[in-house]
Design an enzyme around this catalytic site. Sequence first.
Site, PDB file in Angstrom:
ATOM      1  N   ASP A 162       0.875  -1.165   0.000  1.00  0.00           N
ATOM      2  CA  ASP A 162       0.000   0.000   0.000  1.00  0.00           C
ATOM      3  C   ASP A 162       0.920   1.225   0.000  1.00  0.00           C
ATOM      4  OD1 ASP A 162      -2.038   1.785   0.038  1.00  0.00           O
ATOM      5  OD2 ASP A 162      -3.092   0.917   1.744  1.00  0.00           O
TER       6      ASP A 162
HETATM    7  C1  BGC Z   1      -4.961   3.439   0.352  1.00  0.00           C
HETATM    8  C2  BGC Z   1      -5.061   2.570  -0.866  1.00  0.00           C
HETATM    9  C3  BGC Z   1      -4.861   3.383  -2.117  1.00  0.00           C
HETATM   10  C4  BGC Z   1      -3.503   4.076  -2.026  1.00  0.00           C
HETATM   11  C5  BGC Z   1      -3.169   4.917  -3.241  1.00  0.00           C
HETATM   12  C6  BGC Z   1      -3.701   4.312   0.358  1.00  0.00           C
HETATM   13  O1  BGC Z   1      -3.790   5.291   1.337  1.00  0.00           O
HETATM   14  O2  BGC Z   1      -4.979   2.663   1.522  1.00  0.00           O
HETATM   15  O3  BGC Z   1      -6.290   1.914  -0.888  1.00  0.00           O
HETATM   16  O4  BGC Z   1      -4.964   2.588  -3.238  1.00  0.00           O
HETATM   17  O5  BGC Z   1      -3.501   4.938  -0.887  1.00  0.00           O
HETATM   18  O6  BGC Z   1      -3.951   6.071  -3.278  1.00  0.00           O
END
Ligand code: BGC
Length: 795
Positions: free
Chosen positions: A229
């Site tokens: 993530d």
């Molecule tokens: C989230 C993800 C997301 C990523 C990119 C993170 O904060 O948990 O679900 O895809 O950011 O924006």
Amino acid sequence: MDYRALVGKMTLEEKASLMSGENFWYSQSLPQHGIPAIMLTDGPHGLRKQIGDADHLGINGSVPATCFPTAATIANSWDVDLIREMGVVLGTEAAAESISVVLGPGMNIKRDPLSGRNFEYFSEDPYLSGKLSSALIRGMQEKGIAACAKHFAVNSQEYLRMTIDEIVDKRALHELYLESFRMAVQEGKVISMMTSYNKVNGIYTNENDYLLNTVLKKTWGFDGLIVTDWGGNNDRVAGLKAGNQLEMPSTIGVTDLEIVNAVRSGDLEESLLDTRVLELLKVVNKIKPLPAEAADMEAHHEKAVDIASQSMVLLKNKDNCLPLNPKTKVTVIGDFAETPRYQGAGSSSINAYKLDNLLNALDETDIEVVAYAKGFERYGNTKKAVYDKALQAAGQADTLLVFLGLDESYESEGVDRSHLDLPQDQITLINQLTKLNKKIIVLLAGGAVMSLPFINESDACIHTYLAGQGGGKALAKILTGEVNPSGKLSETYPLSYEDVSSAGYFPGKEAISEHRESIFIGYRYFDTKKIPVQFEFGFGLSYTSFTYNHVMFEDNHITLEVTNTGAVGGSDVVQVYVHKKDSPLMRADQELKGFAKVPLQAHEKKRVTIELSDHAFHFYNVETESWAIEEGAYEIRVGSSSRTIHQVIEVTKNGIQAPVTMCNIPKSYKELDIHNISDSDFEALVGYKLPDSNWDRKAPVNLNTSIVETATKGVVGKFVNWIILRMYKNKMKKGEPHAANAILLVQSMPFRTLSRMTGGSINEEMLAGMMMAVDGHFFKGTTKVIKNIPSKKSK
Ligand code: BGC
């Protein structure tokens, strides 16, 4: 292409550089070797492609895209085909924007109704979640792009999401929290997987050899891309060893160097790095967004309307007061009718291509809106005059459409809710309206369970959830009867939060979060303990009625005849639950194992076949660490909700005898005393001694110390947190809930992510200075920070 030969030509540094992003949204390219960068972008209920400033919380703009209903909403459709079609449209828009990986679906299991990201997830049930997300994945991937199932795994809370240790026993882990991901891999054939920020049983998921190497790769056969993530990497080399190939976003070379150094020092075999590079290149090569068809955004909008209308849930319909008769005069009350609440906040915020609202949509029907009043201030402090205006407007018609819901401040990535209630101003309003002796039709917006204290006083209620850009039109279609509602709840609505099995254990407040309720979440708990609920799992009304006949079970399939006994067409959702009779094991009374959405014309009859899950009769055997069937008698219950069962079939299955050690059920579980599980009973289940639930107050501040934790380290930390809370409150006061929540979630960030998420603007030296400053060396630390601020030139 001979990738092995290609990898052989690369330097160690080049190989390491492929293991993290080139920037916020792109993987690293190596033009000298003909390796392109691919774009990965959010997801999941539309595209969030940023072409200007990048961020992971939906703060900066993105290109207009179709904003579909969120996962919590489409889950209520229980419609595999419809959701696959949504995937195809999403895939088309992604391909047209040259995107390779769409970061979705989000498919964590809703452990607790207060978890802040529930609006982005499908269900409390893993089979429903797995089936529907697999359909979305298949649809998206038809267009040559890759879906990315997230967040693997056990992202059960938002507070402290980047450091919390989710403690879960193996059965709950496999039967609930991993099962939908297994289905995404084996049924959905998902090409990429995003690890979650949290730890599971002591180890960050991205470094969790058991989760990644053993379960995901070896047991399920996943051979795609594992990506962190955003900012979720903790120890780069450990992540790589566990199976991760890509860290996002760019770390401007910091962690690439860690990989290089690990190889040089002998801590990491270069051959393992080669394997990860090979795995990555194979996926990059596999993803081929289909040649851009110009996306037909108007047609996509109509699809969004259709999906929303199939997902809304009719919760109450006293004396069949809905649909409204043609020419009915109505007064509409409630800000959401004019300014819809149609998606959640955070990384999934889509820049909707267009947006319907209910008021405009009603204009297109033969319903006569005689008055409208907003009824309440969205973010509180409603003046008497606003209520009075609503009461006046209410006087102009006998039927009131009252649109209530959770406002934007209630549901956001990074922040959990603290209660199930609607904003007090809305309760004040509805309490006044229900005294008027009018027909009250309540419309609800919001992506998660909420308490409905006014339900008995209302005549009808439609829950729209977060219905995306076409929600207004979809709702008008249901109100007029153009569409017959067919949504069924994909989560249980309890009578009170205290009834929820995880109440008291959720959220983890410091170091750990204990899933003491184990397998007993959602209806698995309510139905086993027979607790009365407001609305059960799978519940939803229709303007017509259905009967089930000739139910048979053969070869893991249920067949039955479904009849629409009413005078209008409509769709029913046949639900199949499996119950093990006389099991000596700890088991939920019943589990969903099959379902089908069946569209029928008025008076039509159809023979329906429902294939049950490949785990229809299984439990996770912790002795052998594999799935098994317990021999003996089962009931297959066929119904229209978890509590409305129409037919039961008894079958006997061959299998193993319940493992002896698993029959030794700890006392509080045996008694289903789920709110009072003792330490020793929970330890017996997880198989190890529980770590300290508190932070170590004496430990020095380190990269994994979260900002909120620094308040336990001294005055500077306290001050920093005080400022954050003040800023949060200020933004809320100004009516800027998105910005407010984005500020609040900084508290849950550990120091390591501050550097990662700022693209190096906060460099490692500055980070060290900051940690010193909150750890009792304020002046020394601050000086270090100031000295290391990169000069404009060095940027
Ligand atoms: C989230 C993800 C997301 C990523 C990119 C993170 O904060 O948990 O679900 O895809 O950011 O924006």
